[in-house]
Write a protein that holds these residues in place. Structure first.
Motif: not given
Length: 218
Positions: A42, A197, A46, A126, A39
Protein backbone atom coordinates in the motif's frame (compact mmCIF):
# COMPACT_ATOMS: atom_id res chain seq x y z
CA UNK A 1 12.27 -4.62 0.81
CA UNK A 2 14.63 -4.71 -2.21
CA UNK A 3 13.16 -8.02 -3.32
CA UNK A 4 9.60 -6.78 -2.92
CA UNK A 5 10.34 -3.71 -5.06
CA UNK A 6 12.13 -5.78 -7.70
CA UNK A 7 9.35 -8.31 -7.99
CA UNK A 8 6.73 -5.57 -8.34
CA UNK A 9 8.74 -3.78 -11.03
CA UNK A 10 6.58 -4.82 -13.99
CA UNK A 11 3.38 -4.05 -12.09
CA UNK A 12 4.70 -0.60 -11.14
CA UNK A 13 5.70 0.12 -14.74
CA UNK A 14 2.20 -0.73 -15.92
CA UNK A 15 0.78 1.53 -13.22
CA UNK A 16 2.79 4.60 -14.26
CA UNK A 17 2.55 4.02 -18.02
CA UNK A 18 5.05 4.11 -20.85
CA UNK A 19 5.64 7.86 -20.61
CA UNK A 20 7.44 7.35 -17.31
CA UNK A 21 10.87 5.72 -17.16
CA UNK A 22 11.18 3.46 -14.12
CA UNK A 23 14.59 3.09 -12.47
CA UNK A 24 15.16 0.60 -9.62
CA UNK A 25 18.28 0.98 -7.51
CA UNK A 26 19.39 -1.39 -4.77
CA UNK A 27 22.13 -0.69 -2.27
CA UNK A 28 24.97 -3.09 -1.56
CA UNK A 29 23.72 -3.92 1.93
CA UNK A 30 20.63 -6.02 2.61
CA UNK A 31 18.74 -6.20 5.90
CA UNK A 32 15.33 -7.56 6.95
CA UNK A 33 12.44 -5.51 8.28
CA UNK A 34 9.49 -6.85 10.22
CA UNK A 35 6.44 -5.34 8.55
CA UNK A 36 3.16 -6.45 7.05
CA UNK A 37 3.56 -7.19 3.33
CA UNK A 38 0.29 -5.60 2.27
CA UNK A 39 1.06 -2.51 4.36
CA UNK A 40 4.30 -2.03 2.43
CA UNK A 41 2.56 -2.68 -0.89
CA UNK A 42 0.00 0.00 0.00
CA UNK A 43 2.83 2.43 0.80
CA UNK A 44 4.45 1.73 -2.56
CA UNK A 45 1.16 2.05 -4.42
CA UNK A 46 0.36 5.46 -2.92
CA UNK A 47 3.87 6.80 -3.52
CA UNK A 48 3.89 5.53 -7.11
CA UNK A 49 0.48 7.11 -7.75
CA UNK A 50 1.63 10.46 -6.35
CA UNK A 51 4.74 10.38 -8.51
CA UNK A 52 2.72 9.54 -11.62
CA UNK A 53 0.29 12.40 -10.96
CA UNK A 54 3.22 14.82 -10.58
CA UNK A 55 4.49 13.89 -14.08
CA UNK A 56 1.50 14.30 -16.43
CA UNK A 57 3.84 14.71 -19.41
CA UNK A 58 6.07 11.82 -18.37
CA UNK A 59 9.43 11.76 -16.65
CA UNK A 60 11.51 9.44 -14.49
CA UNK A 61 10.48 7.53 -11.38
CA UNK A 62 13.37 6.23 -9.28
CA UNK A 63 12.78 3.74 -6.48
CA UNK A 64 15.84 2.94 -4.38
CA UNK A 65 16.47 0.80 -1.33
CA UNK A 66 19.47 0.58 0.96
CA UNK A 67 20.46 0.35 4.62
CA UNK A 68 21.01 3.56 6.55
CA UNK A 69 22.67 4.02 9.93
CA UNK A 70 21.08 6.96 11.70
CA UNK A 71 23.56 8.59 14.07
CA UNK A 72 23.52 11.71 16.23
CA UNK A 73 24.85 14.09 13.52
CA UNK A 74 21.94 13.08 11.27
CA UNK A 75 19.49 13.94 14.05
CA UNK A 76 20.61 17.59 14.06
CA UNK A 77 18.33 18.37 11.12
CA UNK A 78 15.72 15.76 12.04
CA UNK A 79 15.71 15.44 15.85
CA UNK A 80 12.60 13.23 15.77
CA UNK A 81 14.63 10.39 14.26
CA UNK A 82 15.86 7.64 16.55
CA UNK A 83 19.44 6.46 16.21
CA UNK A 84 19.76 2.95 14.80
CA UNK A 85 19.79 0.82 11.65
CA UNK A 86 17.06 1.29 9.07
CA UNK A 87 16.08 0.01 5.67
CA UNK A 88 15.57 3.12 3.55
CA UNK A 89 13.04 3.28 0.71
CA UNK A 90 13.19 6.37 -1.52
CA UNK A 91 10.65 7.17 -4.22
CA UNK A 92 11.73 10.09 -6.40
CA UNK A 93 10.06 11.72 -9.39
CA UNK A 94 11.06 14.44 -11.84
CA UNK A 95 7.68 16.13 -11.64
CA UNK A 96 6.30 19.50 -10.64
CA UNK A 97 7.56 19.47 -7.07
CA UNK A 98 6.31 21.66 -4.23
CA UNK A 99 7.57 24.52 -2.11
CA UNK A 100 8.87 24.08 1.43
CA UNK A 101 5.70 25.32 3.10
CA UNK A 102 3.54 22.86 1.19
CA UNK A 103 6.00 20.00 1.75
CA UNK A 104 5.73 20.54 5.52
CA UNK A 105 1.97 19.90 5.27
CA UNK A 106 2.18 17.07 2.74
CA UNK A 107 1.17 14.37 5.21
CA UNK A 108 -1.91 16.21 6.46
CA UNK A 109 -5.23 14.72 5.30
CA UNK A 110 -6.87 16.45 2.32
CA UNK A 111 -3.73 18.40 1.41
CA UNK A 112 -3.05 17.93 -2.30
CA UNK A 113 -1.46 19.61 -5.31
CA UNK A 114 -3.91 17.89 -7.66
CA UNK A 115 -6.65 19.84 -9.45
CA UNK A 116 -10.09 19.76 -7.91
CA UNK A 117 -11.79 16.44 -8.52
CA UNK A 118 -8.52 14.57 -9.19
CA UNK A 119 -7.92 13.28 -5.68
CA UNK A 120 -8.90 13.62 -2.04
CA UNK A 121 -5.41 14.34 -0.75
CA UNK A 122 -5.27 11.22 1.42
CA UNK A 123 -2.41 9.34 -0.27
CA UNK A 124 0.51 10.71 1.74
CA UNK A 125 -1.58 10.84 4.91
CA UNK A 126 -2.21 7.12 4.44
CA UNK A 127 1.50 6.50 3.83
CA UNK A 128 2.34 8.36 7.04
CA UNK A 129 -0.07 6.25 9.06
CA UNK A 130 1.13 2.96 7.57
CA UNK A 131 4.79 3.81 8.15
CA UNK A 132 4.12 4.84 11.75
CA UNK A 133 2.30 1.55 12.32
CA UNK A 134 5.56 -0.14 11.35
CA UNK A 135 7.55 2.04 13.80
CA UNK A 136 9.17 3.89 10.92
CA UNK A 137 9.72 7.45 9.76
CA UNK A 138 8.83 9.27 6.55
CA UNK A 139 9.50 12.72 5.14
CA UNK A 140 9.36 14.67 1.89
CA UNK A 141 12.17 16.50 0.09
CA UNK A 142 10.98 18.73 -2.75
CA UNK A 143 11.27 22.04 -4.55
CA UNK A 144 9.12 23.69 -7.25
CA UNK A 145 9.90 22.32 -10.73
CA UNK A 146 12.63 20.11 -9.21
CA UNK A 147 10.70 16.95 -8.43
CA UNK A 148 9.91 15.24 -5.15
CA UNK A 149 11.62 12.57 -3.09
CA UNK A 150 9.75 10.69 -0.36
CA UNK A 151 12.04 8.94 2.14
CA UNK A 152 10.78 6.04 4.26
CA UNK A 153 12.84 4.51 7.06
CA UNK A 154 11.86 1.17 8.58
CA UNK A 155 13.81 -0.30 11.51
CA UNK A 156 16.01 -3.28 10.73
CA UNK A 157 14.60 -6.41 12.33
CA UNK A 158 17.50 -7.46 14.55
CA UNK A 159 15.72 -10.70 15.47
CA UNK A 160 15.99 -11.82 11.85
CA UNK A 161 19.50 -10.48 11.26
CA UNK A 162 21.14 -13.78 12.22
CA UNK A 163 18.81 -15.76 9.99
CA UNK A 164 19.49 -13.41 7.10
CA UNK A 165 23.24 -13.71 7.62
CA UNK A 166 22.97 -17.50 7.49
CA UNK A 167 20.84 -17.30 4.37
CA UNK A 168 23.41 -15.10 2.68
CA UNK A 169 26.15 -17.62 3.49
CA UNK A 170 23.98 -20.40 2.07
CA UNK A 171 23.42 -18.36 -1.09
CA UNK A 172 27.16 -17.89 -1.54
CA UNK A 173 27.48 -21.68 -1.36
CA UNK A 174 24.98 -22.02 -4.19
CA UNK A 175 21.89 -22.86 -2.15
CA UNK A 176 18.54 -21.30 -2.95
CA UNK A 177 17.26 -18.61 -0.57
CA UNK A 178 15.26 -15.39 -0.44
CA UNK A 179 14.26 -12.96 2.28
CA UNK A 180 10.49 -12.80 2.01
CA UNK A 181 7.76 -15.38 2.25
CA UNK A 182 6.11 -16.54 -0.95
CA UNK A 183 3.41 -14.30 -2.34
CA UNK A 184 1.82 -17.51 -3.59
CA UNK A 185 1.22 -18.24 0.08
CA UNK A 186 -0.49 -14.93 0.84
CA UNK A 187 -3.95 -15.20 2.40
CA UNK A 188 -6.72 -14.71 -0.13
CA UNK A 189 -7.48 -11.22 1.14
CA UNK A 190 -3.85 -10.16 0.66
CA UNK A 191 -3.76 -11.59 -2.87
CA UNK A 192 -6.96 -9.73 -3.72
CA UNK A 193 -5.48 -6.55 -2.27
CA UNK A 194 -2.31 -6.97 -4.30
CA UNK A 195 -4.36 -7.44 -7.46
CA UNK A 196 -6.49 -4.38 -6.64
CA UNK A 197 -3.45 -2.17 -6.13
CA UNK A 198 -1.29 -3.25 -9.06
CA UNK A 199 -3.62 -5.16 -11.40
CA UNK A 200 -3.90 -8.83 -12.26
CA UNK A 201 -0.34 -8.91 -13.61
CA UNK A 202 1.00 -8.32 -10.11
CA UNK A 203 0.28 -11.94 -9.26
CA UNK A 204 2.78 -12.97 -11.94
CA UNK A 205 5.45 -12.70 -9.23
CA UNK A 206 3.86 -15.72 -7.56
CA UNK A 207 4.67 -18.03 -10.46
CA UNK A 208 6.70 -21.10 -9.40
CA UNK A 209 9.95 -19.76 -10.79
CA UNK A 210 9.57 -16.55 -8.80
CA UNK A 211 8.53 -18.10 -5.51
CA UNK A 212 10.54 -17.04 -2.51
CA UNK A 213 11.01 -18.47 0.94
CA UNK A 214 12.86 -17.40 4.04
CA UNK A 215 12.74 -15.31 7.16
CA UNK A 216 9.52 -13.40 6.58
CA UNK A 217 11.40 -10.13 6.14
CA UNK A 218 10.69 -7.89 3.18
Amino acid sequence: MPRLVADLRNAIQRRVGNAVTLVIRRGRRVAPVRADRMRLIHVLAHLVDNAREAMPEGGQLTISTDVLEVDEPMRVDRPWLRAGSYVRLQVEDTGTGMDAAFAERAFEPFVTTKPKGRGAGLGLATVYGLVKQSNGFVWVESAPKAGTRVVVLLPVDTADAGALSGALRAHVQGERFAIVTSIRGLPLGDRDGLQTLFGSGALDIAEPGAEFQGTGAV
